[in-house]
Scaffold this motif. Structure first.
Motif, PDB file in Angstrom:
ATOM      1  N   TRP A 247      24.828  -2.643 126.542  1.00 12.72           N
ATOM      2  CA  TRP A 247      25.070  -3.088 125.175  1.00 12.72           C
ATOM      3  C   TRP A 247      25.478  -4.558 125.098  1.00 12.72           C
ATOM      4  O   TRP A 247      25.217  -5.233 124.105  1.00 12.72           O
ATOM      5  CB  TRP A 247      26.127  -2.203 124.515  1.00 12.72           C
TER       6      TRP A 247
ATOM      7  N   ARG B  80      23.389  -6.343 122.147  1.00 12.62           N
ATOM      8  CA  ARG B  80      24.046  -6.745 120.905  1.00 12.62           C
ATOM      9  C   ARG B  80      23.713  -8.178 120.508  1.00 12.62           C
ATOM     10  O   ARG B  80      23.853  -8.557 119.339  1.00 12.62           O
ATOM     11  CB  ARG B  80      25.561  -6.577 121.031  1.00 12.62           C
TER      12      ARG B  80
ATOM     13  N   ASN C  52      21.827  -6.964 114.849  1.00 15.77           N
ATOM     14  CA  ASN C  52      23.064  -6.866 114.071  1.00 15.77           C
ATOM     15  C   ASN C  52      23.568  -5.428 113.964  1.00 15.77           C
ATOM     16  O   ASN C  52      24.646  -5.189 113.433  1.00 15.77           O
ATOM     17  CB  ASN C  52      22.833  -7.421 112.655  1.00 15.77           C
TER      18      ASN C  52
ATOM     19  N   ASN D  12      25.239  -1.980 114.897  1.00 18.67           N
ATOM     20  CA  ASN D  12      26.323  -1.617 115.822  1.00 18.67           C
ATOM     21  C   ASN D  12      25.863  -0.530 116.788  1.00 18.67           C
ATOM     22  O   ASN D  12      24.825   0.102 116.599  1.00 18.67           O
ATOM     23  CB  ASN D  12      27.589  -1.182 115.060  1.00 18.67           C
TER      24      ASN D  12
END
Length: 692
Positions: free
Chosen positions: A279, A283, A287, A289
């Protein structure tokens, strides 16, 4: 000379006529002479060239180019009937007729492409269905579903996109591209593994029509931008450059490992775990989560479903062959897998490289069993097979890796024994430039991958392979000399890559090359390619379940009037059943107003006339249309061509109820061409009727 690389299963070659075997043994992409006057192709050619012309807003350039193109088409139509037919084209025409008749008389035989080797497989339909059922009876991978889950998945997909838009994680244009309202259930099919005993099938699920296809591509792009693989090789050429610069340490050997059916065996828990572990890099390219991203990935995997012989199935394990996420997810889990194995073994691995699920390693000679056990112990679903170096040689990708006396590695171009050797045959009705490019690319490939051969040996391989595909020796020599003298010369394009427009148009012999030349002159920013639509693959059996007409979209349709010989022609980019539902709704509204006692002259009824020409005919003539007899006239994958295709069909049909304004967008320059096309089409229909 025609090549024959057809694999027979439970069939004798003598059962199939020679002309049929000759035609089917050609490459599926072998393009044939049009069996009849190509009026449908000309319609598409007009529609797609017009969409190219609209990319330039200068009307003068549009009009000039349009006139030049219509002049070319006029000349083609004039020459078509008088064009001499060479003996080869006559043979192909006879072979087409015999093949069509043979397959019609033998519905128990199916023709399909092999999984590897570019072979053509002929097998019994009953046997194909049995093998597919055997595959789908694997309850660890698939489960049956009572009804079509398309609407459920489509709603879920659009809800996810709506949430992303509401949270301002994507813009409106992206949301528009990701949402779908025309999804249909994917149809699974099997590709025979002609190189394996008993001819097993590889299941393939084309996911282009599934509700989550565009969303899967969107997620795939995020993974691709984020995952940095340290073991991957980009292609055969880059691996060749790498391996020619390494030396095998003493007492070591080369091996290759291959995962058994990786895509359908990818464990979901590994995907989730490795996504969480990656992640930090993911990320930076989204955008979204982590929780929502994992929800989307889960949805894309869980929406792997399909149908076979009217039965619906859901894939409960792994990722489907045909899902855009499958290749990148295999990369995602293979990197941690390799890292884990290397940490847990107690001996050095001197070299390890990966291409999708094929691993190349250099390890100590007595550690083969240990390395295989280590890889197979990582997860019960992911199991490897091993191939060892034999007499200093190992096949990997498109090469044979050869250990030299000094333990360095050199390579030779390699083809598997199952390979048919078929390239695009020189006699195929393709542009000459494409054939030259294919020959040049093959020559360059053999030359680059054969560092252990002399130029004479390389050239012998090239000549043998290309002559097998009927390429003349003069062309082979010309491409070889050009490769040797101008290897580093690269073509340049005046238009920056970001500003280029890429389009394709149908290839019609004696016509399309002239149009491409005109477009290159007038529209230098447009890169135009051609596609052949009448190929040998048209004779391959449609082994996938057919899509009902009502579930098709981007179509031109025709509805007959129940009270006269006229009809209504329309188009829809939505599902045909949705469009017909709109027509039925208008008719129902008219009937409700009439049943309430209102006359046809009432303003409420007259206002319905503005909706469509169909309801206008119902009001003016007191007629009704039979929606159950709707016929699809044409379809296109390019939505921008749909409206012009509709106008072309309306223009050339004198018995339509469509309004004159329905063809106002059709440029007057096309009038003469459409008249000539319609004349040839009617002439052809008269010939067919006289034969019948």
């Amino acid at each position: 000379m025609v090549m024959l690389f057809t694999y027979w299963q439970k069939l004798r070659e003598s059962q199939i006529p020679e002309e049929v075997t000759t035609l089917l043994s050609l490459s599926p992409k072998f393009s044939l002479y049009p069996h009849n006057f190509p009026h449908n192709q000309l319609y598409h050619l007009l529609a797609e060239t017009e969409s190219i012309l609209k990319t330039n807003f200068k009307h003068q350039i549009q009009d000039t180019t349009r006139c030049m193109i219509t002049n070319c088409i006029h000349n083609f139509i004039h020459k078509y009937d008088n064009c001499p037919r060479d003996p080869e084209s006559k043979f192909i025409r006879i072979a087409q007729t015999k093949t069509r008749n043979f397959l019609k008389l033998n519905p128990n035989i199916c023709i399909l492409p092999a999984d590897k080797g570019n072979r053509t497989v002929v097998m019994l339909t009953e046997e194909y269905n049995r093998k597919m059922k055997l595959l789908l009876n694997d309850t660890n991978t698939y489960k049956t579903v009572k009804s079509d889950p398309t609407n459920k998945f489509q709603t879920a997909n659009n809800n996810i996109i709506g949430r992303l838009l509401e949270l301002k994680l994507i813009d409106k244009q992206t949301a528009y591209n990701l949402k779908t309202y025309t999804a249909t259930c994917p149809r699974i099919y099997g590709q025979p593994k002609a190189h394996k005993q008993n001819l097993p099938l590889r299941p393939v699920v084309p996911g282009m029509t599934s509700p989550s296809y565009n969303l899967s591509k969107y997620v795939c792009k995020i993974y691709q931008m984020s995952i940095q693989t340290k073991y991957n090789v980009r292609d055969s050429r880059s691996f060749c450059q790498y391996v020619n610069n390494i030396t095998i340490p003493p007492q070591c050997e080369m091996i290759s490992l291959d995962v058994i059916s990786l895509f359908t065996n990818i464990p979901k828990e590994l995907i989730i775990r490795d996504t969480i572990n990656s992640w930090g890099s993911l990320r930076t390219n989204t955008n979204i989560n982590l929780d929502l991203f994992l929800e989307i990935v889960n949805f894309c995997l869980d929406s792997s479903y399909f149908m076979f012989r009217d039965q619906y199935y859901s894939q409960i394990a792994g990722a489907a062959m045909g899902n855009p996420l499958s290749p990148i997810l295999s990369d995602l889990i293979m990197e941690p897998l390799i890292d884990s194995v290397l940490r847990n073994i107690c001996f050095p691995v001197h070299t390890i490289r990966k291409y999708v699920d094929d691993l190349f390693l250099i390890i100590p000679k007595d550690k083969k069993n240990e390395i295989l056990t280590a890889f197979n112990s990582y997860h019960s679903n992911i199991q490897f097979t091993i191939e060892e170096e034999q007499n200093g040689r190992l096949a990997y990708l498109d090469m044979t890796l050869i250990r030299q006396a000094d333990n360095s590695i050199r390579t030779e171009y390699y083809t598997k024994t199952i390979a048919s050797g078929r390239l695009l045959n020189y006699r195929s009705i393709h542009p000459l430039s494409l054939k030259i490019n294919i020959a040049s690319n093959f020559i360059s490939r053999v030359n680059d991958l054969s560092t252990n051969l002399t130029d004479t040996q390389k050239r012998n391989i090239i000549v043998q392979q290309l002559k097998l595909n009927d390429y003349p020796l003069s062309l082979i020599n010309r491409c070889w000399n050009r490769m040797k003298t101008a290897k580093n010369i690269q073509t340049t394009h005046n238009t920056p890559a970001a500003e280029r427009i890429y389009r394709s148009i149908p290839y019609i012999p004696m016509l399309t090359p002239h149009i491409v030349r005109i477009l290159k002159q007038q529209y230098p920013e447009v890169c135009v390619s051609t596609r052949c639509t009448h190929t040998v693959s048209k004779f391959f059996t449609q082994i996938k379940d057919p899509v009902p007409a009502l579930l098709k979209h981007n179509v031109i349709y025709k509805i007959p009037c129940s009270n006269c010989d006229k009809s209504y022609i329309g188009m829809t980019s939505n599902l045909l059943k949705s469009r017909l539902s709109n027509h039925q709704s208008n008719i129902n509204k008219l009937d409700q107003l009439l049943n309430s006692g209102l006359p046809y002259t009432d303003p409420a009824i007259r206002s319905l006339r503005e909706k469509t020409a169909l309801i206008s005919h119902c009001i003016d003539e007191r007629h009704r249309f039979n929606l159950t007899e709707t016929k699809i006239l044409d379809f296109t994958h390019r939505k921008s061509s749909l409206s012009l295709l509709e106008m072309v069909w309306i223009y050339n049909d004198t018995s339509t109820v469509n309004k004159r304004t329905d063809v106002d967008g059709l440029n007057a320059t096309f009038a003469g061409i459409l008249h000539a096309i319609d004349k040839h089409r009617n002439k052809q229909q008269q010939i067919v009727n006289s034969i019948n």
